[in-house]
Design an enzyme around this catalytic site. Structure first.
Site, short mmCIF file in Angstrom:
data_model
loop_
_atom_site.label_atom_id
_atom_site.label_comp_id
_atom_site.label_asym_id
_atom_site.label_seq_id
_atom_site.Cartn_x
_atom_site.Cartn_y
_atom_site.Cartn_z
N TRP A 87 0.87 -1.19 0.00
CA TRP A 87 0.00 0.00 0.00
C TRP A 87 0.90 1.23 0.00
O TRP A 87 2.07 1.16 0.43
CB TRP A 87 -0.95 0.00 1.20
CG TRP A 87 -0.31 -0.04 2.57
CD1 TRP A 87 -0.13 -1.16 3.35
CD2 TRP A 87 0.24 1.06 3.31
NE1 TRP A 87 0.50 -0.81 4.52
CE2 TRP A 87 0.73 0.55 4.54
CE3 TRP A 87 0.38 2.43 3.08
CZ2 TRP A 87 1.34 1.35 5.51
CZ3 TRP A 87 0.98 3.23 4.05
CH2 TRP A 87 1.45 2.68 5.25
N GLU A 130 7.75 8.02 13.97
CA GLU A 130 7.95 7.39 12.65
C GLU A 130 8.80 8.29 11.75
O GLU A 130 9.62 7.81 10.97
CB GLU A 130 6.60 7.12 11.97
CG GLU A 130 5.72 6.08 12.67
CD GLU A 130 6.14 4.65 12.40
OE1 GLU A 130 7.05 4.44 11.58
OE2 GLU A 130 5.56 3.74 13.03
N GLU A 168 9.04 1.42 6.02
CA GLU A 168 8.76 2.27 7.17
C GLU A 168 8.49 3.72 6.76
O GLU A 168 7.71 4.41 7.39
CB GLU A 168 9.95 2.24 8.14
CG GLU A 168 10.06 0.98 8.96
CD GLU A 168 9.00 0.88 10.04
OE1 GLU A 168 8.42 1.91 10.41
OE2 GLU A 168 8.74 -0.25 10.51
N HIS A 171 5.04 5.04 6.70
CA HIS A 171 4.27 5.25 7.94
C HIS A 171 4.22 6.72 8.33
O HIS A 171 3.14 7.27 8.56
CB HIS A 171 4.87 4.42 9.09
CG HIS A 171 4.90 2.95 8.81
ND1 HIS A 171 5.52 2.04 9.63
CD2 HIS A 171 4.39 2.23 7.77
CE1 HIS A 171 5.39 0.83 9.12
NE2 HIS A 171 4.72 0.92 7.99
N GLU A 221 9.42 -3.41 17.21
CA GLU A 221 8.41 -3.66 16.17
C GLU A 221 7.12 -4.16 16.80
O GLU A 221 6.03 -3.78 16.39
CB GLU A 221 8.92 -4.69 15.14
CG GLU A 221 10.10 -4.21 14.33
CD GLU A 221 9.75 -3.13 13.29
OE1 GLU A 221 8.58 -2.71 13.21
OE2 GLU A 221 10.67 -2.69 12.60
N THR A 224 5.35 -1.18 18.37
CA THR A 224 4.65 -0.33 17.41
C THR A 224 3.43 -1.04 16.85
O THR A 224 2.40 -0.41 16.58
CB THR A 224 5.58 0.10 16.25
OG1 THR A 224 6.26 -1.04 15.77
CG2 THR A 224 6.58 1.14 16.70
N ASP A 253 2.13 -3.75 8.87
CA ASP A 253 3.55 -3.71 8.48
C ASP A 253 4.44 -4.02 9.68
O ASP A 253 5.41 -4.77 9.59
CB ASP A 253 3.95 -2.29 8.02
CG ASP A 253 3.67 -2.04 6.55
OD1 ASP A 253 3.13 -2.94 5.89
OD2 ASP A 253 4.01 -0.93 6.08
N GLU A 254 4.12 -3.39 10.81
CA GLU A 254 4.94 -3.57 12.01
C GLU A 254 4.96 -5.05 12.42
O GLU A 254 5.98 -5.57 12.85
CB GLU A 254 4.44 -2.72 13.18
CG GLU A 254 4.20 -1.24 12.88
CD GLU A 254 5.47 -0.43 12.61
OE1 GLU A 254 6.52 -1.02 12.36
OE2 GLU A 254 5.36 0.82 12.62
N HIS A 257 7.33 -6.91 10.26
CA HIS A 257 8.71 -6.62 10.67
C HIS A 257 9.06 -7.35 11.97
O HIS A 257 10.17 -7.85 12.13
CB HIS A 257 8.90 -5.11 10.85
CG HIS A 257 8.70 -4.33 9.58
ND1 HIS A 257 8.46 -2.98 9.56
CD2 HIS A 257 8.71 -4.74 8.28
CE1 HIS A 257 8.34 -2.58 8.29
NE2 HIS A 257 8.48 -3.63 7.50
FE LIG Z 1 8.42 -0.72 12.43
FE LIG Z 2 6.72 2.18 11.59
#
Ligand SMILES: [Fe+2]
Ligand SMILES: [Fe+2]
Length: 388
Positions: A87, A130, A168, A171, A221, A224, A253-254, A257
């Site tokens: 995205w 971020e 990242e 974000h 990670e 977050t 996403d976090e 990760h």
């Molecule tokens: Fe992250």
């Molecule tokens: Fe992030």
């Protein structure tokens, strides 16, 4: 990665020192304005950390990381998403090239009007954290044996660092653009805070060692993932489904990760359990200092503590989350089941396994003694008052 707040900071006067994050407990408020001082001045020199150690990893261990190149390619790079599949911030925002732009912005602002100030403060703090991404990429490139030696190195480790940074970067961009369009915040104050924060940097006390470093990133990670998940849930409660989607997309996403970083540490536990458990204990003794702990807006010298306190009160990221993450990682890496450790290794194992219940008791006790919190102005929202 990016942030997270240090949930224990807000409790600082009530917790014994060992439960406090190192940075918060040893630094005078002056440290928070380090980036306002002349670089290299005596004052800045005096602010150096007492525990600073660098390059603590032996040449043999550096070689070991190099020998994990193929493993990383097959096991870690698979957790990256192809750019074409990712995205992008624009997917969640009004399209400035479309005729409907004005109308979409109006709708966004209508929805944002309903969101309380305390939530906005936390979202701003998350966004600023971020946005200090250059610092986090720099820190990853301090790790011996895995750093990107050229800026475009083809190794798996370097490929991961750059692609992770690219992921990242979306974000901060997305949250920044959302908050800009919302009309709820003082963008200039926020932009100043970002500039100060990048200027201050951070020290996660990982001694250039990927053992320590990847334990830290695993923790962060997950932190977050939890906090963006909570801002998503609360946005929904405040009736802003678009903002809920924004925070939810970042949280996912976090999570990806977190899976990658915890897998690296799992591998380290498999091939070198003694050094890894020692690193885990070391990192927890130093406490996980939060990436944005040097946050400053040019006015509030305790801005990070204040932001953390609001996040704690709203339940976006709390002291309980800190302990939960520790407990999760101990279980994820099966630390209790490690065998064949040295005497030192067994000691570290006992320490790490016994730590979560210990901190949990302190957190419970501190919460029982918590006093009525004050209300303070936040420059990010034009000095409107928010309860800590
Ligand atoms: Fe992250
Ligand atoms: Fe992030």
């Amino acid at each position: 990665m990016a942030f997270k707040l240090n949930p224990l900071v807000s409790q600082s006067p009530k917790l014994p020192p060992f439960a406090l994050p190192l940075m918060a407990s040893i630094r005078s408020p002056k440290f928070y304005v380090a980036s306002t001082l002349k670089y290299g001045s005596k004052k800045v020199e005096n602010l150096k950390k007492p525990f600073e150690v660098s390059h603590s990893m032996s040449p043999q261990k550096i070689e070991m990381f190099k020998s994990l190149e193929n493993w990383a390619e097959q096991n870690i790079l698979i957790h990256l998403k192809r750019v074409e599949k990712c995205w992008q911030p624009q997917d969640f925002l009004p399209d400035p090239a479309s005729d409907g732009f004005d109308e979409q912005v109006k709708e966004l602002r209508e929805r944002a009007k309903e969101i309380p100030d305390d939530y906005i403060v936390v979202l701003v703090g998350d966004m600023i954290t971020e946005e200090a991404l250059p610092t986090y990429q720099t820190v990853l490139n301090t790790f011996d044996g895995v750093r990107d030696e050229t800026g475009a190195s083809p190794t798996s480790w370097a490929t991961w660092i750059r692609a992770w940074t690219g992921e990242e970067n979306r974000h901060g961009d997305l949250l920044n653009k959302y908050l800009y369009l919302s009309g709820r915040v003082d963008m200039r104050q926020i932009e100043k805070t970002i500039q100060y924060l990048i200027g201050s940097g951070m020290d996660q006390l990982s001694e250039n060692s990927p053992y320590l470093g990847f334990i830290y990133t695993s923790f962060q990670e997950r932190a977050t993932f939890i906090s963006h998940g909570n801002t998503a849930r609360q946005a929904k409660e405040h009736g802003d489904m678009k903002l809920a989607q924004i925070c939810g997309a970042i949280a996912s996403d976090e999570k990806r990760h977190e899976i990658a970083y915890t897998k690296i540490v799992e591998k380290l536990f498999e091939i070198d359990p003694d050094a890894t458990v020692l690193a885990f204990a070391d990192m927890m003794r130093k406490r996980i200092s939060m990436p944005a702990h040097l946050m400053y807006d040019g006015r509030d010298e305790n801005l990070f503590e204040h932001f953390s306190a609001v996040a704690q009160r709203l339940g976006v990221y709390t002291a309980k989350d800190y302990v939960d993450i520790l407990e999760f990682l101990v279980g994820r890496w099966k630390v209790e089941k490690l065998t064949g450790l040295s005497g030192e290794g067994r000691e570290a194992q006992d320490y790490v396994c016994g730590l979560a219940p210990k901190i949990r008791r302190l957190v419970d006790r501190a919460q029982g003694r918590a006093k009525e919190a004050p209300t303070i102005p936040f420059s990010w929202i034009f000095d409107r008052q928010v309860k800590l």
